[in-house]
Motif scaffolding. Structure first.
Motif, PDB file in Angstrom:
ATOM      1  N   ILE A 143       0.861  -1.201  -0.102  1.00 14.90           N
ATOM      2  CA  ILE A 143       0.036  -0.137  -0.045  1.00 14.90           C
ATOM      3  C   ILE A 143       0.934   1.243  -0.023  1.00 14.90           C
ATOM      4  CG2 ILE A 143      -1.893  -1.306   1.214  1.00 14.90           C
ATOM      5  CD1 ILE A 143      -1.379   0.750   3.264  1.00 14.90           C
ATOM      6  N   ARG A 180       1.377   2.196  -3.395  1.00 15.12           N
ATOM      7  CA  ARG A 180       0.161   2.439  -4.128  1.00 15.12           C
ATOM      8  C   ARG A 180      -0.026   1.173  -4.996  1.00 15.12           C
ATOM      9  NH1 ARG A 180      -0.810   8.707  -4.871  1.00 15.12           N
ATOM     10  NH2 ARG A 180       0.967   9.096  -3.399  1.00 15.12           N
ATOM     11  N   ALA A 188      -2.147  -1.410  -4.197  1.00 14.06           N
ATOM     12  CA  ALA A 188      -3.304  -2.217  -3.654  1.00 14.06           C
ATOM     13  C   ALA A 188      -4.007  -2.867  -4.694  1.00 14.06           C
ATOM     14  CB  ALA A 188      -4.319  -1.238  -2.815  1.00 14.06           C
ATOM     15  N   MET A 189      -4.063  -2.344  -5.783  1.00 12.26           N
ATOM     16  CA  MET A 189      -4.900  -2.962  -7.011  1.00 12.26           C
ATOM     17  C   MET A 189      -4.191  -4.206  -7.715  1.00 12.26           C
ATOM     18  SD  MET A 189      -7.680  -1.724  -6.499  1.00 12.26           S
ATOM     19  CE  MET A 189      -9.079  -2.192  -7.596  1.00 12.26           C
ATOM     20  N   ASP A 241      -5.044  -7.066  -5.426  1.00 17.52           N
ATOM     21  CA  ASP A 241      -6.232  -7.516  -5.945  1.00 17.52           C
ATOM     22  C   ASP A 241      -5.937  -8.512  -7.239  1.00 17.52           C
ATOM     23  OD1 ASP A 241      -9.044  -6.012  -7.599  1.00 17.52           O
ATOM     24  OD2 ASP A 241      -9.030  -7.874  -6.348  1.00 17.52           O
ATOM     25  N   VAL A 248      -4.417  -5.700   2.322  1.00 16.26           N
ATOM     26  CA  VAL A 248      -4.782  -4.202   2.174  1.00 16.26           C
ATOM     27  C   VAL A 248      -4.874  -3.507   3.530  1.00 16.26           C
ATOM     28  CG1 VAL A 248      -5.915  -2.408   0.969  1.00 16.26           C
ATOM     29  CG2 VAL A 248      -5.229  -4.549  -0.221  1.00 16.26           C
TER      30      VAL A 248
END
Lengths: 305, 292
Positions: free
Chosen positions: B26, B29, B31-32, B35, B213
Motif C-alpha cells: 500500500i 500504491r 493495492a490493486m 487484488d 490491504v
C-alpha cells in the motif's frame, strides 16, 4: 455447427449484447476519467446489497435485488471518496479495502442465506460468476430499458461529457455543473454494474468496462468514434461469449464473455490503426528505409533548403 | 492442539505474512496489484495442476509464483505499449482470471478445484489434512505451508529492510544509489503471489486481499514509522482472526468472509479514532482549539 438457439437463448443473447454495448460506452467514460478499477471495486461492493435484497424479498425478485446492489455499490463509492478525502489513505488502497470488506460481508450474508430454508443456492451464486441463462424475458426488458437510458444520457449531453472528461477545469469555468455530472456518471456506472452482474458476475464485471474501451483506443483518437467502437466491441464480446457458453452444460457466461473481449483486445493491440503493434512496426520499418543509417529522418530545415 | 486452535493459528499466520507484504504494497500504491495477483494465482494453480496433475503445496506455490510474475510482467508490458496503468492491470487480471475460471468450469483435464473454495477457502477443513513433521508430529498441511511462507517473507523483509525502505519512499534515490529498483519490484510481486496462494488454500481469495490491504491501511493511520507500521499491520491482521472466528461460529457462516469483514471493522475504528489521524480525534482537537 451452430446449435439451434431456443427462444430463451435468443433473449439471453440479446441481453448480453445490450449489456456489452452499455458497459462499453460507460467504460469509455471511466477510462478517460482514469477510473477503470473503480468499476471493479463497485462490482464487488454490490454483493451484500444483492443478498440483502434477496433476504428482504424472500424470493428471487430481480428489481429489489438490483436496487439493493445499487445501494450497496453507491455506499461503497461514497466510502472510497470519504476515505480518500478525509485521511491519508490513498484512493487505490481505499478501493481495495471497500472491495474486499464489502465482498467479505456479502459472502457472510450469502452463506447465512443459503442455509436458510428457501435459500435459492443457484440463484444467488449466479451473481458471482454470472449466469445469463438464468435471465428471462422480463429481465431483458429491464436491461434494455436501462441500457437505453445509458445511451440517451450519453448522446444527449455528448459535448458536455467530452468537456467534463478532457478539461474539467475549463468545464467548470464555463459553468458546467461538475457535481451533477459526477453524480450522473456514478449513477450510470452503478446502473450498468447492477445490470451486468447478472450476466458476468461481480468479479468479472470490471472486465467489461475496461477491455472494450482499451481496445477501441487502439483504433481511434476521436472520442465519438471510440464510444461507438467500444459499444460494438462490448456488445460483440457479450454475444460471442454467450454463444460459446451455450456449448457446454452449465458453463457460466461470465468467463467466456471476458475471454471474447480479450481476444478483441489482442486483435486491436496487434492490428489497430492507431499504435497497434503491426502499424508501429511498419512505421519504424519505412522510416528506416527512407534514411538508412540515421536514427531519424531529415529535419524540416534540411527538407526546405 | 484443539481444532479451533489450529484454525486460529492458520488465520493468524495469514495475517502476519500479509501484514508484512501488504505494508509495502500500500505504501507503493499497489493495492490493486494485490487484488490482481490474488485473482491470477488461480490460473497459476490450475495450470500447475494441468501440468503436474497434483494439487500439492510446492506445485501450487510454483504455479502461483509464475502467475504472479506473469501478471507483473504483462502489466508492465502493456503499460509500456501506452495502455494506462490501471487499465493494464484491469485487462491482465480479468483475462487471466476468466481463463482460469473457464478452465475449471469446462473441467479441462478434470480440474477438481471448486471455485467457491478458491474464493472463500475452507478453513474449517484445514485441521483434517495433515502431514507428519519430524519432531513436531502431525500438523495441518496448510498451516505448515503458511508457517514456511511467513518465515521466508520475514527473512526477506529483514534481510533487505533498508532496500525496501528506500525503494518504497524514494525510488529515484534508490536507483541513483545503484539499488535494483526493478528487481525489488518483481521480488515484491513474487512475495505477494506466494503469500496469496498460501492464504488461498486456507482462507480463499477474498480474505487474502482483505488481509493484504486493510490491516496495513489501518496501521498507516497510527504511525509514521515503517517498522512500527509493519508490526501493527501484522498485529491487526492476526487480531482480526479472533472475532472473525467466533462471530462466524455464532452466525454459522463463512469463517474467512467474517474475518475479512473484521479487518474492515478494525480499519473503521482506526480511521475514526487513531490519535494521529483519526477523523473524530481531529474534529475534537479542532473544537478544543476553537474553544481556547
Amino acid at each position: 455447427m451452430i446449435p439451434a438457439l431456443t427462444p430463451n437463448a435468443q433473449w439471453v443473447l440479446l441481453s448480453t449484447l445490450i449489456l456489452g454495448a452499455a458497459s462499453g460506452i460507460v467504460g469509455c467514460l471511466a477510462y478517460w476519467k482514469r477510473h477503470s478499477l473503480m468499476s471493479d471495486a463497485l462490482s464487488h461492493a454490490a454483493l451484500p446489497g444483492v443478498v440483502v435484497g434477496f433476504a428482504l424479498a424472500g424470493t428471487k425478485n430481480l428489481p429489489i435485488m438490483l436496487a439493493g446492489a445499487a445501494a450497496s455499490a453507491l455506499l461503497g463509492a461514497w466510502l472510497v471518496m470519504k476515505i480518500r478525502d478525509h485521511s491519508r489513505v490513498k484512493e487505490d488502497t481505499a478501493m481495495g479495502i471497500v472491495l474486499s470488506v464489502f465482498f467479505g460481508l456479502g459472502m457472510m450474508l450469502l452463506t447465512i442465506v443459503n442455509r436458510l430454508p428457501g435459500g435459492n443456492q443457484a440463484g444467488l451464486d449466479s451473481f458471482i460468476f454470472g449466469q445469463a441463462a438464468s435471465m428471462v424475458r422480463k429481465d431483458v426488458y429491464l436491461m434494455a430499458g436501462l441500457a437505453l437510458l445509458v445511451v440517451i444520457v450519453t448522446a444527449v449531453s455528448f459535448k458536455e461529457w467530452k468537456l467534463w472528461l478532457f478539461d474539467p477545469l475549463f468545464a467548470r469555468g464555463l459553468g458546467l455543473p461538475g457535481r451533477l455530472m459526477d453524480a450522473v456518471y456514478l449513477t450510470v456506472l452503478v446502473l450498468v454494474i447492477v445490470i451486468g452482474i447478472q450476466a458476468v458476475g461481480v468479479i468479472l464485471m470490471a472486465a467489461l468496462f475496461i477491455i472494450p474501451a482499451v481496445s477501441a483506443h487502439y483504433w481511434t483518437q476521436t472520442f465519438s468514434r471510440m464510444l461507438v467502437l467500444s459499444a460494438l466491441f462490448g456488445g460483440g464480446a457479450g454475444a460471442a461469449g454467450t454463444l460459446v457458453s451455450t456449448m457446454g452444460e452449465g458453463w457460466p457466461t461470465g468467463p467466456f464473455i471476458v475471454i471474447a473481449a480479450s481476444v478483441l483486445f489482442l486483435i486491436s493491440l496487434g492490428f489497430g490503426w492507431r499504435k497497434g503493434l503491426v502499424v508501429l512496426f511498419l512505421q519504424r520499418h519505412f522510416r528506416k528505409q527512407s534514411t538508412p543509417g540515421e536514427t531519424s529522418g531529415p529535419t524540416l530545415k534540411e527538407r526546405i533548403s | 492442539m484443539s481444532y479451533g486452535a489450529w484454525i486460529l493459528l492458520t488465520a493468524m499466520l495469514v495475517g502476519l505474512s500479509c501484514g508484512l507484504v501488504g505494508t509495502l504494497l500500500i505504501l507503493r500504491r499497489m493495492a490493486m496489484m494485490a487484488d490482481a495477483i490474488s485473482h491470477t494465482v488461480l490460473i497459476g494453480i490450475v495450470v500447475a495442476y494441468l501440468v503436474t496433475r497434483q494439487l500439492s503445496g510446492p506445485h501450487m506455490l510454483i504455479g502461483a509464483m509464475a502467475a504472479g510474475l506473469a501478471t507483473a510482467v504483462l502489466v508492465e508490458w502493456f503499460h509500456d505499449r501506452g495502455v494506462r496503468q490501471e487499465a493494464s492491470i484491469g485487462v491482465v487480471f480479468t483475462t487471466l482470471f476468466a481463463i482460469g475460471v473457464a478452465l475449471i468450469a469446462t473441467k479441462v483435464g478434470n480440474v477438481h478445484l471448486d471455485v467457491q473454495h478458491a474464493l472463500m477457502g475452507e478453513i474449517v477443513f484445514i485441521p483434517w489434512e495433515r502431514i507428519e513433521l519430524p519432531g513436531i508430529g502431525s500438523v495441518p498441511e496448510a498451516t505448515f505451508l503458511l508457517a514456511v511462507v511467513f518465515a521466508a517473507v520475514l527473512a526477506l523483509v529483514l534481510l533487505f529492510y533498508k532496500e525496501w525502505k528506500i525503494t518504497t519512499f524514494d525510488p529515484s534515490l534508490a536507483a541513483s544509489l545503484g539499488i535494483p529498483v526493478s528487481l525489488m519490484h518483481y521480488l515484491l510481486m513474487t512475495m505477494t503471489s506466494v503469500t496469496a496462494v498460501a492464504a488461498f488454500d486456507a482462507v480463499g481469495a477474498i480474505l487474502a486481499i482483505a488481509m493484504l490491504v486493510t490491516p496495513a491501511a489501518a496501521a498507516y493511520l497510527w504511525t509514521d514509522r515503517l517498522s512500527v507500521m509493519m508490526a501493527l499491520a501484522c498485529a491487526f491482521g492476526a487480531l482480526a482472526a479472533f472475532p472473525g472466528y467466533y462471530v462466524a461460529q455464532w452466525l454459522d457462516t463463512s469463517v474467512s468472509a467474517t474475518m475479512a469483514f473484521c479487518t474492515g471493522v478494525i480499519f473503521l475504528v482506526s480511521i475514526l479514532f487513531s490519535p494521529r489521524h483519526g477523523i473524530i480525534v481531529k474534529r475534537w482537537r479542532n473544537r478544543q482549539r476553537q474553544a481556547a
